[in-house]
Design an enzyme around this catalytic site. Structure first.
Site, short mmCIF file in Angstrom:
data_model
loop_
_atom_site.label_atom_id
_atom_site.label_comp_id
_atom_site.label_asym_id
_atom_site.label_seq_id
_atom_site.Cartn_x
_atom_site.Cartn_y
_atom_site.Cartn_z
N ASN A 120 -31.21 -110.71 -4.97
CA ASN A 120 -30.89 -111.94 -4.25
C ASN A 120 -30.81 -113.13 -5.21
O ASN A 120 -31.52 -113.17 -6.21
CB ASN A 120 -31.94 -112.22 -3.17
CG ASN A 120 -31.99 -111.11 -2.13
OD1 ASN A 120 -31.05 -110.31 -2.03
ND2 ASN A 120 -33.09 -111.03 -1.40
N HIS A 133 -29.23 -110.68 -10.41
CA HIS A 133 -27.87 -111.18 -10.20
C HIS A 133 -27.78 -112.69 -10.30
O HIS A 133 -26.80 -113.28 -9.86
CB HIS A 133 -27.33 -110.69 -8.83
CG HIS A 133 -27.16 -109.22 -8.78
ND1 HIS A 133 -27.03 -108.51 -7.60
CD2 HIS A 133 -27.12 -108.29 -9.77
CE1 HIS A 133 -26.89 -107.22 -7.87
NE2 HIS A 133 -26.96 -107.05 -9.19
N ASP A 151 -31.21 -116.16 -3.82
CA ASP A 151 -31.96 -117.24 -3.17
C ASP A 151 -33.32 -117.39 -3.84
O ASP A 151 -33.73 -116.55 -4.65
CB ASP A 151 -32.10 -116.95 -1.64
CG ASP A 151 -32.96 -115.73 -1.33
OD1 ASP A 151 -32.48 -114.84 -0.61
OD2 ASP A 151 -34.12 -115.66 -1.79
N1 APR Z 1 -34.75 -106.38 7.34
C1 APR Z 1 -34.58 -105.41 6.38
N2 APR Z 1 -33.37 -104.96 5.98
C2 APR Z 1 -32.30 -105.50 6.59
C3 APR Z 1 -32.39 -106.50 7.59
C4 APR Z 1 -33.69 -106.94 7.95
N3 APR Z 1 -33.88 -107.88 8.90
N4 APR Z 1 -31.12 -106.82 7.98
C5 APR Z 1 -30.28 -106.05 7.24
N5 APR Z 1 -30.98 -105.25 6.42
C6 APR Z 1 -30.49 -104.28 5.43
C7 APR Z 1 -29.17 -103.64 5.79
O1 APR Z 1 -29.36 -102.50 6.61
C8 APR Z 1 -28.64 -103.25 4.40
O2 APR Z 1 -29.14 -101.99 3.99
O3 APR Z 1 -30.27 -104.98 4.24
C9 APR Z 1 -29.23 -104.34 3.48
C10 APR Z 1 -28.22 -105.38 3.08
O4 APR Z 1 -27.27 -104.76 2.25
P1 APR Z 1 -26.17 -105.67 1.53
O5 APR Z 1 -25.63 -106.65 2.52
O6 APR Z 1 -25.23 -104.73 0.83
O7 APR Z 1 -27.00 -106.53 0.47
P2 APR Z 1 -27.50 -106.06 -0.96
O8 APR Z 1 -27.83 -104.60 -0.96
O9 APR Z 1 -28.57 -107.01 -1.35
O10 APR Z 1 -26.21 -106.30 -1.89
C11 APR Z 1 -26.38 -106.03 -3.26
O11 APR Z 1 -24.13 -106.82 -3.69
O12 APR Z 1 -22.45 -108.32 -3.40
C12 APR Z 1 -23.46 -107.95 -4.25
O13 APR Z 1 -24.53 -109.36 -5.74
C13 APR Z 1 -24.47 -109.05 -4.39
O14 APR Z 1 -26.84 -108.84 -4.73
C14 APR Z 1 -25.76 -108.42 -3.90
C15 APR Z 1 -25.48 -106.94 -4.06
#
Ligand code: APR
Length: 234
Positions: free
Chosen positions: A89, A106, A91
């Site tokens: 993240n 990142h 943030d």
């Molecule tokens: N609590 C826990 N997990 C959750 C919740 C919640 N309230 N809401 C959603 N999720 C889960 C989803 O099921 C999913 O597995 O969080 C995950 C979010 O996945 P992504 O949107 O792909 O985010 P992330 O894995 O952090 O992305 C990785 O991709 O675009 C790049 O650089 C960006 O750091 C980012 C990287």
């Protein structure tokens, strides 16, 4: 007696209950923006103003949200363990919840650096990284060296300079916890595989995640609820 070490690998899901969009859930950021336009090296070269606006929006939104109970419970683990938070993240909610050792694989939305300071394997001198808080940055805003400021973000197509440090921290962990990541973006997604053979691995995510090996315990709940269960399991 030395404290046990926990490596906590987080993604956008840990901040979802604070009101920040994830990337790939329905309605996520990548449903509304093309990452290649707003978060890639090519996008920056092609239209830096669009990239600056995208991160100005994220920074402005960050001003109005708060850490949630999951961030707080992760921070409170430090009362009993040596905790390394390794987050994808950008943030600042882990820090605002009280976590004291956070590695941003990142980059960080509140930070900027001159665009000629490259995010390569040599990394970059931290003295050229500036924290602008939640303020906007525009074309024409330059670093002291006279060069246009860019987001201190690892764009798609750029190296992840903190990966070696992260691998070291995961390999030293007695416990590995993954919270809220779809594990689709490498090299971050492969980090948990560096866990030592004896280290239990937990993942907190409400969605179905492919259980890559039998030792992974899937707490199929949202982060704020799953963290309560995890703390009970320790
Ligand atoms: N609590 C826990 N997990 C959750 C919740 C919640 N309230 N809401 C959603 N999720 C889960 C989803 O099921 C999913 O597995 O969080 C995950 C979010 O996945 P992504 O949107 O792909 O985010 P992330 O894995 O952090 O992305 C990785 O991709 O675009 C790049 O650089 C960006 O750091 C980012 C990287």
């Amino acid at each position: 007696m030395t404290r046990k070490r926990i490596a906590v690998l987080t993604g956008a899901g840990v901040s979802a209950e604070s009101g920040l969009s994830t990337y790939r859930d329905n309605g996520g950021l990548w449903d509304n923006y093309d990452p290649m336009e707003v978060a890639s090296a090519e996008g920056w070269a092609h239209n830096p103003g669009l990239v600056l606006d995208f991160y100005n929006m994220q920074r402005e939104h960050l001003r109005s949200v708060q850490p949630n109970e999951a961030h707080r419970l992760i921070a409170q683990l430090e009362e009993r363990f040596t905790v390394d938070v390794i987050t994808q993240n950008v943030d600042n909610l882990h820090e605002r919840a009280g976590s004291t050792h956070v590695v941003h694989l990142h980059g960080e939305a509140t930070k900027v650096r001159p665009e000629n300071c490259y995010n390569d394997n040599d990394g970059f001198s931290e003295r050229q990284v500036f924290d602008v808080g939640y303020d906007a940055v525009h074309l024409g805003d330059k670093a002291p060296n006279g060069v246009q400021l860019r987001p201190h973000i690892v764009f798609f197509g750029e190296a992840v300079p903190k990966m070696e440090q992260a691998i070291e921290l995961v390999s030293q962990a007695d416990i590995v916890l993954i919270v809220g990541t779809s594990l689709q973006v490498y090299p971050a997604a492969g980090l948990y595989r560096y866990a030592s053979p004896g280290a239990p691995i937990y993942i907190i995510d409400p969605a179905d995640v492919p259980l890559w090996d039998k030792r992974i315990v899937h707490i199929r709940k949202v982060a704020t609820e799953g963290m309560k269960d995890f703390v009970q399991m320790l």
